[in-house]
Scaffold this active site. Structure first.
Site, PDB file in Angstrom:
ATOM      1  N   CYS A 111       0.901  -1.048   0.110  1.00 27.77           N
ATOM      2  CA  CYS A 111       0.146   0.056   0.049  1.00 27.77           C
ATOM      3  C   CYS A 111       0.984   1.250  -0.128  1.00 27.77           C
ATOM      4  O   CYS A 111       0.386   2.268  -0.631  1.00 27.77           O
ATOM      5  CB  CYS A 111      -1.012   0.034   1.171  1.00 27.77           C
ATOM      6  SG  CYS A 111      -2.098  -1.192   1.124  1.00 27.77           S
TER       7      CYS A 111
ATOM      8  N   ASP B  81     -22.343  11.105 -12.377  1.00 29.48           N
ATOM      9  CA  ASP B  81     -23.719  11.113 -11.717  1.00 29.48           C
ATOM     10  C   ASP B  81     -23.781  10.155 -10.449  1.00 29.48           C
ATOM     11  O   ASP B  81     -25.038   9.685 -10.072  1.00 29.48           O
ATOM     12  CB  ASP B  81     -24.468  10.020 -12.927  1.00 29.48           C
ATOM     13  CG  ASP B  81     -23.793   8.542 -13.132  1.00 29.48           C
ATOM     14  OD1 ASP B  81     -22.547   8.390 -12.518  1.00 29.48           O
ATOM     15  OD2 ASP B  81     -24.306   8.000 -14.046  1.00 29.48           O
TER      16      ASP B  81
END
Length: 218
Positions: free
Chosen positions: A45, A138
């Site tokens: 990570c 959206d």
């Protein structure tokens, strides 16, 4: 129900390294990449966080905001940021959400609803919090990618997918396997041959009738 393509992206309010984030408001009219991490100070990570910092201009050029999430406190994120800069040469330049109570991870179906939020949780306990979401203006999910902790994500593939998503959102087109920006595209099945002749008067290549390939529009 698990989140799927075209599901509404859940809204939330959370603390981050850039202050309080009200997610949908923060996205605004942009596209968004939300990518999660099981724990701070984890090796794979750490490399991913630095790569995203380096690649941020490429996402911005496409009108995409990037935001990370890790299941630790914001104060831990700030300390981790120093390691990310040391390891990769790139400091965090986008928000990193603190999700120590697992609320956002559960909201996005990355962890079961009954997962406890004790500080004793390890990265392995949170291993499924390795999902990346592409969210459209959206506020619907357009793409998801989930990776194991031992496999670093390929963010060039994320950019490639976003190029396809943005192209096909504007026009009735699709992109073939291994497609890259500038290569031939596919006329969507929803477009009849008659409509296609109007849109593409120079015609198309069709190795089989239902696979109609044309040059990518400018």
């Amino acid at each position: 129900m698990p989140l799927a393509i075209n599901s509404a992206a859940p809204d939330f309010k959370a603390h981050s390294t850039h202050g309080m984030i009200w997610f949908h408001n923060w996205i605004g009219d942009a596209w968004c990449v939300l990518f999660s991490h099981p724990k701070d100070f984890t090796p794979v990570c750490t490399t991913e966080m630095g790569v995203m910092a380096r690649m941020k201009p490429e996402f911005e050029r496409r009108g995409v905001k990037i935001i990370g999430l890790s299941l630790d406190k914001v104060e831990d994120h700030n300390r981790w940021s120093e390691d990310i800069r040391t390891a990769t040469g790139h400091a965090l330049n986008y928000p990193l959400i603190g999700d120590v109570d697992l609320r956002v991870a559960k909201l996005y179906d990355m962890l079961p609803a009954d997962a406890d939020d004790t500080e004793a949780r390890t990265a392995m306990d949170n291993a499924t919090a390795r999902t990346l979401f592409v969210i459209g203006p959206d506020k619907k999910i357009k793409l998801t990618l989930s990776y194991p902790m031992t496999t670093g994500r390929d963010f060039n593939e994320v950019l490639r997918a976003i190029d396809s998503l943005q192209l096909t959102a504007r026009q009735q087109l699709a992109t073939p396997a291994n497609w890259k920006h500038g290569e031939n595209v596919v006329i969507a099945s929803s477009v009849s041959d008659e409509e296609a002749r109007e849109r593409f008067p120079d015609g198309w290549d069709a190795p089989v009738p239902y696979l109609r390939l044309v040059e990518m529009p400018a």
